[in-house]
Design a protein around this motif. Structure first.
Motif, short mmCIF file in Angstrom:
data_model
loop_
_atom_site.label_atom_id
_atom_site.label_comp_id
_atom_site.label_asym_id
_atom_site.label_seq_id
_atom_site.Cartn_x
_atom_site.Cartn_y
_atom_site.Cartn_z
N GLU A 285 19.25 39.43 121.78
CA GLU A 285 18.58 38.12 121.75
C GLU A 285 18.01 37.78 120.38
O GLU A 285 17.80 36.60 120.08
CB GLU A 285 17.44 38.08 122.77
N GLU A 286 17.74 38.77 119.55
CA GLU A 286 17.12 38.49 118.26
C GLU A 286 18.00 37.57 117.42
O GLU A 286 17.51 36.63 116.78
CB GLU A 286 16.84 39.80 117.50
N THR A 287 19.31 37.81 117.42
CA THR A 287 20.23 36.94 116.68
C THR A 287 20.32 35.56 117.33
O THR A 287 20.29 34.53 116.66
CB THR A 287 21.64 37.57 116.62
N THR A 288 20.40 35.56 118.68
CA THR A 288 20.46 34.30 119.40
C THR A 288 19.20 33.48 119.17
O THR A 288 19.25 32.25 119.00
CB THR A 288 20.65 34.56 120.91
N LYS A 290 17.29 33.42 116.56
CA LYS A 290 17.29 32.82 115.23
C LYS A 290 18.11 31.53 115.20
O LYS A 290 17.74 30.55 114.55
CB LYS A 290 17.88 33.83 114.23
N ASN A 291 19.21 31.52 115.94
CA ASN A 291 20.11 30.36 115.90
C ASN A 291 19.74 29.27 116.90
O ASN A 291 19.99 28.09 116.65
CB ASN A 291 21.55 30.81 116.19
N LYS A 316 14.45 20.72 116.30
CA LYS A 316 15.90 20.78 116.51
C LYS A 316 16.40 22.18 116.19
O LYS A 316 15.75 22.93 115.46
CB LYS A 316 16.62 19.76 115.62
N ARG A 317 17.55 22.51 116.75
CA ARG A 317 18.14 23.80 116.45
C ARG A 317 18.52 23.88 114.98
O ARG A 317 19.11 22.97 114.42
CB ARG A 317 19.37 24.05 117.31
N SER A 318 18.18 25.02 114.37
CA SER A 318 18.50 25.24 112.96
C SER A 318 18.44 26.73 112.68
O SER A 318 17.65 27.45 113.30
CB SER A 318 17.50 24.51 112.06
N ASP A 319 19.30 27.21 111.74
CA ASP A 319 19.27 28.62 111.36
C ASP A 319 18.04 28.96 110.53
O ASP A 319 17.65 30.13 110.45
CB ASP A 319 20.53 28.99 110.56
#
Length: 353
Positions: A285-288, A290-291, A316-319
């Motif tokens: 989930e840590e990578t998910t 972040k995104n 909004k979603r952002s890296d």
């Protein structure tokens, strides 16, 4: 008080240990040692922790006029008395010793339920690692006292019992100084209808008596057992047979080999999903996170020295960027320069007003 870590042979049972799985052979060997050994072989292949038998002498267990239980009448000869039925199903002390050796050579733990005092003391002489006490003896307080005084862990079934009767049984056991008790929720009906399982009793018994919990499962097929694990069950017992069509009282409500394998797999599957109870992102989930979790973005153009307000900020979603849950740290701050709509806010964009 009762111990929350109990050792049965080479296995430690506590809140963090794997579920301890018992294949209940019971009397499904039909009084034949070689059949019993074949059952041990198949239980071994299913990766259980222990196999359990039943030890009794009919003349010590019941009066000759005792009636069969309703489920026994449905699965055995109605013209045969319970005494006659048990006479055919019993194994001698020597046969039990032979089976114990065979079980231990397989690397499994040998258990047996004593149904009378003679069997209790014989099993003790055989150095059995724990006593499983049947629901039929949970109210047999003198028997419980004698079993508890032998100093071995007590695996106590509670079928047919009220909470008050369970409390009385535990009090008698505790009074001997024996604190090694695992309490088994159980419904003494074979097979158990789903609406009589009462899984919530596991939680209430655990809370009331502060003991490790087991479940003796008499539901059909793989059944309810795996669903009891999130409720804290640490030992699961299930009847096992070579063939459900065999003559005898318990075969029909037992698992065959394929079902026993599925049961063990289901228990381990559920067990692997439990985690450590701490709510936190998993490694994947840590990578998910972040995104996918949203960041602070301007929903309109702002000029230098404008104050950030709720109608200016959105998410909004952002890296990259500031996590949306930090929004209250930025409301009321001023922007250092003109910024366009959809600008991803950064710490460097603002200053205290």
């Amino acid at each position: 008080m009762f111990n929350q870590s109990i050792k049965v042979s080479n296995k430690v049972i506590d809140s963090k240990s794997p579920v301890f799985i018992i294949a209940e052979i019971g009397v499904n060997h039909n009084g034949e040692v070689e059949l019993a050994k074949k059952m041990v072989d198949e239980a071994y292949e299913a990766n259980v922790d222990a196999v359990k038998f039943q030890s009794f002498y009919p003349e010590e267990l019941l009066v000759e006029s005792a009636s069969k239980a309703p489920y026994q009448l449905n699965t055995t000869d109605v013209n045969e008395s319970q005494f006659e039925m048990l006479k055919k199903l019993m194994l001698t002390k020597e046969e039990m010793q032979e089976l114990k050796l065979y079980v231990e050579q397989k690397g499994l733990i040998f258990l047996s339920t004593p149904f009378d005092e003679k069997s209790l003391y014989e099993l003790n002489e055989m150095d059995i690692p724990a006593f499983k006490i049947s629901s039929t003896d949970t109210t047999n307080l003198l028997f419980l006292k004698k079993a508890a005084k032998l100093g071995k862990p007590i695996l106590l079934s509670t079928g047919m019992c009220t909470k008050e009767e369970v409390a009385e049984a535990l009090k008698v056991i505790n009074a001997t100084g024996n604190l090694d008790v695992i309490l088994f929720h159980c419904t003494s009906n074979y097979p158990t209808p789903i609406d009589e399982v009462n899984m919530r009793a596991i939680t209430s018994l655990s809370k009331e008596f502060q003991v490790l919990m087991g479940y003796s499962d008499h539901t059909e097929g793989v059944g309810i057992s795996p669903y009891t694990i999130p409720l804290g069950v640490k030992v699961i017992e299930k009847h096992f047979t070579l063939d459900k069509r065999m003559e005898g009282p318990d075969h029909l409500a037992s698992l065959n080999k394929e079902e026993l394998i599925k049961l063990v797999e289901a228990i381990r599957f559920v067990e692997s999903s439990l985690g450590d109870s701490e709510k936190k992102p998993t490694n994947s989930e840590e990578t998910t996170k972040k995104n996918m979790q949203k960041k602070l973005v301007l929903c309109k153009e702002v000029r230098q020295n404008d104050i950030l307000t709720e109608d200016i900020l959105t998410a909004k979603r952002s890296d990259i960027g500031i996590p949306a849950n930090k929004v209250f740290n930025f409301l009321g701050k001023k922007v250092k320069s003109k910024l366009s709509k959809n600008h991803i806010l950064t710490e460097d964009d603002v200053y205290e007003s």
